[in-house]
Enzyme design. Structure first.
Site, PDB file in Angstrom:
ATOM      1  N   ALA A 108       0.810  -1.222   0.000  1.00 40.30           N
ATOM      2  CA  ALA A 108       0.000   0.000   0.000  1.00 40.30           C
ATOM      3  C   ALA A 108       0.845   1.276   0.000  1.00 40.30           C
ATOM      4  O   ALA A 108       0.700   2.133  -0.884  1.00 40.30           O
ATOM      5  CB  ALA A 108      -0.945  -0.007   1.197  1.00 40.30           C
TER       6      ALA A 108
ATOM      7  N   GLU B  29      10.186  -5.459  -4.205  1.00 41.09           N
ATOM      8  CA  GLU B  29       9.169  -6.147  -3.410  1.00 41.09           C
ATOM      9  C   GLU B  29       9.618  -7.583  -3.190  1.00 41.09           C
ATOM     10  O   GLU B  29       9.862  -8.326  -4.134  1.00 41.09           O
ATOM     11  CB  GLU B  29       7.815  -6.098  -4.125  1.00 41.09           C
ATOM     12  CG  GLU B  29       6.733  -6.999  -3.548  1.00 41.09           C
ATOM     13  CD  GLU B  29       6.483  -6.796  -2.059  1.00 41.09           C
ATOM     14  OE1 GLU B  29       6.352  -5.634  -1.624  1.00 41.09           O
ATOM     15  OE2 GLU B  29       6.422  -7.813  -1.327  1.00 41.09           O
TER      16      GLU B  29
ATOM     17  N   CYS C 216      -5.842  -6.423   4.536  1.00 35.62           N
ATOM     18  CA  CYS C 216      -7.033  -6.517   5.383  1.00 35.62           C
ATOM     19  C   CYS C 216      -8.063  -7.468   4.799  1.00 35.62           C
ATOM     20  O   CYS C 216      -8.988  -7.876   5.486  1.00 35.62           O
ATOM     21  CB  CYS C 216      -7.672  -5.142   5.555  1.00 35.62           C
ATOM     22  SG  CYS C 216      -6.513  -3.892   6.063  1.00 35.62           S
TER      23      CYS C 216
ATOM     24  N   VAL D   9      15.574  -6.087  -0.416  1.00 36.44           N
ATOM     25  CA  VAL D   9      16.650  -5.152  -0.112  1.00 36.44           C
ATOM     26  C   VAL D   9      17.306  -5.625   1.179  1.00 36.44           C
ATOM     27  O   VAL D   9      16.614  -5.830   2.187  1.00 36.44           O
ATOM     28  CB  VAL D   9      16.123  -3.712   0.008  1.00 36.44           C
ATOM     29  CG1 VAL D   9      17.211  -2.790   0.548  1.00 36.44           C
ATOM     30  CG2 VAL D   9      15.641  -3.224  -1.354  1.00 36.44           C
TER      31      VAL D   9
ATOM     32  N   TYR E 192     -31.736  12.668   9.081  1.00 35.66           N
ATOM     33  CA  TYR E 192     -32.815  11.908   9.713  1.00 35.66           C
ATOM     34  C   TYR E 192     -33.912  11.577   8.720  1.00 35.66           C
ATOM     35  O   TYR E 192     -34.447  12.444   8.045  1.00 35.66           O
ATOM     36  CB  TYR E 192     -33.432  12.680  10.883  1.00 35.66           C
ATOM     37  CG  TYR E 192     -34.803  12.136  11.240  1.00 35.66           C
ATOM     38  CD1 TYR E 192     -34.938  10.806  11.639  1.00 35.66           C
ATOM     39  CD2 TYR E 192     -35.947  12.908  11.125  1.00 35.66           C
ATOM     40  CE1 TYR E 192     -36.185  10.269  11.911  1.00 35.66           C
ATOM     41  CE2 TYR E 192     -37.204  12.383  11.406  1.00 35.66           C
ATOM     42  CZ  TYR E 192     -37.313  11.069  11.790  1.00 35.66           C
ATOM     43  OH  TYR E 192     -38.539  10.526  12.045  1.00 35.66           O
TER      44      TYR E 192
END
Lengths: 458, 458
Positions: free
Chosen positions: A12, A34, A44, A81, A429
């Site tokens: 992300a 990555e 999530c 890395v 409402y």
């Protein structure tokens, strides 16, 4: 060679930073390293993919490596890395498949390594069959094991958000599930009276809850696999699989080794623009610490929504724009079986720790007009500072249509509103959506009464 | 005789004022005159009772006359106040059943007469079979007629909130329903692009919409009953029943006759404490005007939630406490068939009229993470002031789970937040509740981009 941005971590925060920087300044060379097999995915969403609620793993991926590449970003997958040389402005990397290695120079570096699951320092924690569920590859491995059919008994260590979500996912799959937590109620970031609703909902789903008890060891079989969880009180919980749900800590190993300063909370220290204290080095996501706007304290909050925002801010600033991340107020939401539960601001314990003195008010109401079909029960709790009446925090628990009301409360907390003003808010409402006094407003009324009663005693 | 409070009107505002005053000061003599057969009921619930969604009329009543009496309030039902003598501090009343009449002295008077449906000044408007639906007794009469079985064709004059809700209620009952509205899209308080969604939803339900056309006359049969609606464009719409859905105007006849000053909008003028300009005379509910916090203008907003709040404020102040009503920002919400739609702040037209110049941004997203089952479409539109980026207004339209997000936007508008800050808000995120960027935040991002693009041209 053009100006070069190296991003460590392609989920992300890293993915957002890379995208924004490249979008703002197409002339930048942007390289993303990555370690895993996916970029820009919804961590999530993993529990819902494990349960089968979400059918396709690919649905969790917001942007694939190919999509990033099509935007001109050089994505190096399965490449870790392993070191950062701040003086030479170079990172060292190695390929996890194949064993290639090399270095990459940078002008700007984005540190977006995310977090790692907390592992209690007890024997057996590194056995086979013990899973953290932090990155998509963890989820893939866990699901593969569940799909294998050899698992019937699952023990989840820790009853936080992820722990409960994984527990529910396993239960949905028909497994025997036990959750062990050291607190008296699960999800310790809620006040205990709200947590009690969560405990009831978890148990109603057929999940065993072992509370006020910690893990002392994991029994390991001759095959090197976990086979039971031992608790501090002496219980032995047989397990074919152990899942860690104790929360996460920022993955700051590389930063620490390189000399990028950490903050008091243990996350990488950043300013409002997501700059670390090292010129040209930025950080974003689960690995950084954020400022809590109420307590003033620095804290690490591992949440995809913050990671996305922080990555965006870093990317805009790297790309020559201007953006800031103004801090957090501790908003969180989850669904536990049929129960929706959410919080914002400070809990009672957090408010006390931050030096506030306060009153609380709780109201039971309904999500729609009481007479309207489908009106569901909702409880709203407010924590208001004594004398000033400032709304310090709020928690919501209830059935369908309850928990997203936390956003309204979050914006009240964000704006440091007093409960007297909150009760006057012009909220929407109509009978299909709310009682004529929305539960939020009723609770503010009651909180104001509590503040006034308290003030008479001051 | 103790200090005496007379309340004209026993619905939301009057009932709340009476209850609060009596609760705060039990020694007060509180007398409520109510012309109808019910007190403290949900006028907003009437369409749902007519449709059968709500089964029991009694469910709409929050507090019966008997309950008010049990609290020590002297409620006079079916008794109309016919005059107010401000000098002598006396009201004159007469019983609608039986014909008794008399006077009642007061120390404090609460004027809470509510509103009356707007009736276009065209021939036939007073015929039998033409119904406004403003008070519960209207609803009772309308439903009795529908239950009678002689009605098949219903024409609703006016496509505002109540007009559409009644149209849907009649459609649910299997009737042929036509709605006539002078605007190009129904619910003219929305921007036309949002109104277009409403029009589609209404038509999809099998309701005929006649737009950009007004009512020129109602044809009346020999029996004195309405039998068709004629429009300005020459259409003749046969009708067994005509319902007025043109909105309401404050019922200020008594106030005007007595000399209680009205405001520029036509409602009774009140201060923040709900005091009129006549000492000892208070007013609350649909009959008063409120201050719009953004435009600064006075306006009449007939809505139960304001009536309750204003009544509470008047009652607390009469009872010796301190409370204020800080104004409105035009929040409204409704459900049109399966479509949820809501607004807050200023619409584009209202913002222009108030002297603002602005940009808009609209975003289509989903109510939950896009990959999550049950994720429904939602569109959020924002209106942001040029240069400052202040959020002036917002509108939301979508399917289940969309519209209540307006509350978050309302609180942003209330606090005069800029869209740059809105996009950074710590709103709740989990896949069952929101995409990782909540639609509200995505729209704020897009609005900020629009503000920035506009600023470059300034």
């Amino acid at each position: 060679m053009g100006r070069r941005v190296v991003v460590i971590g392609g989920d992300a925060a890293g993915g957002s930073a890379a995208s924004q920087a490249k979008k703002r300044r197409p002339d930048l060379d942007v390289v993303v390293f990555e370690r895993g097999r996916a970029t820009s995915y919804s961590a999530c969403g993993i529990p819902y993919w494990i349960s089968g609620t979400v059918e396709d793993e690919a649905a969790l991926i917001a942007r694939t490596p190919e999509q990033h590449r099509a935007a001109g970003i050089d994505v190096r997958m399965r490449t870790e890395v392993v070191g950062i040389d701040l003086d030479r402005r170079v990172v060292s990397w190695r390929e996890l498949d194949g064993g290639g290695e090399g270095t990459e120079p940078y002008d700007d570096l984005v540190y977006a390594t995310g977090s790692v699951p907390m592992r209690p320092p007890v024997p057996g924690m590194d056995a086979d069959g013990v899973y953290g569920v932090q990155v998509l590859d963890d989820g893939v491995a866990l699901r593969a094991e569940l799909d294998g059919g050899g698992v019937q008994r699952v023990v989840v260590v820790g009853g936080g958000y992820i722990g409960l979500e994984i527990a529910e996912a396993c239960r949905v799959r028909g497994l025997d599930v036990t959750v062990v937590d050291r607190s008296a109620t699960p999800v310790g970031t809620f006040d205990p009276d709200i947590g009690a609703f969560v405990a009831d909902a978890v148990r109603a789903e057929g999940i065993e809850l072992v509370l006020s008890d910690g893990v002392s060891a994991i029994d390991v079989g001759d095959d090197g696999r976990a086979r039971a969880v031992r608790t501090a009180s002496g219980r032995v919980l047989p397990a074919d699989l152990v899942v860690l749900g104790l929360g996460v800590r920022p993955d700051v190993r590389l930063a620490r080794e390189a000399g990028i300063p950490l903050g008091t909370s243990g996350g990488v220290a950043v300013d409002a623009g997501m700059r670390t204290q090292v010129p040209g080095v930025w950080a974003a996501g689960d690995c950084v610490e954020s400022r809590h706007r109420l307590s003033g304290q620095r804290m690490v909050v591992a949440l995809g929504t913050h990671a996305n925002k922080q990555g965006r801010v870093a990317g805009i600033n790297i790309g020559g724009g201007y953006a800031t991340f103004p801090g957090v107020i501790g908003t969180a939401i989850t669904k536990v079986c049929d129960l929706e539960v959410a919080r914002t601001g400070l809990s009672s314990a957090e408010a006390t720790a931050a030096g506030y003195r306060f009153v609380t008010a709780s109201v039971d109401s309904t999500t729609k007009a009481g007479y309207f079909p489908g009106a569901a029960p909702i409880r709203v709790k407010m924590i208001a500072e004594r004398r000033s009446g400032q709304l310090l925090g709020a928690q919501v628990v209830g059935r369908e249509g309850s928990a997203k009301r936390i956003d309204a409360l979050a914006i009240c907390v964000w704006n440091e509103m007093g409960v007297d003003e909150v009760l006057s808010l012009d909220l929407s409402y109509a009978p299909p959506f709310s009682p004529v006094w929305d539960p939020v407003l009723i609770t503010a009324r009651k909180a104001l009464e509590a503040v006034e009663a308290d003030a008479r005693q001051l």
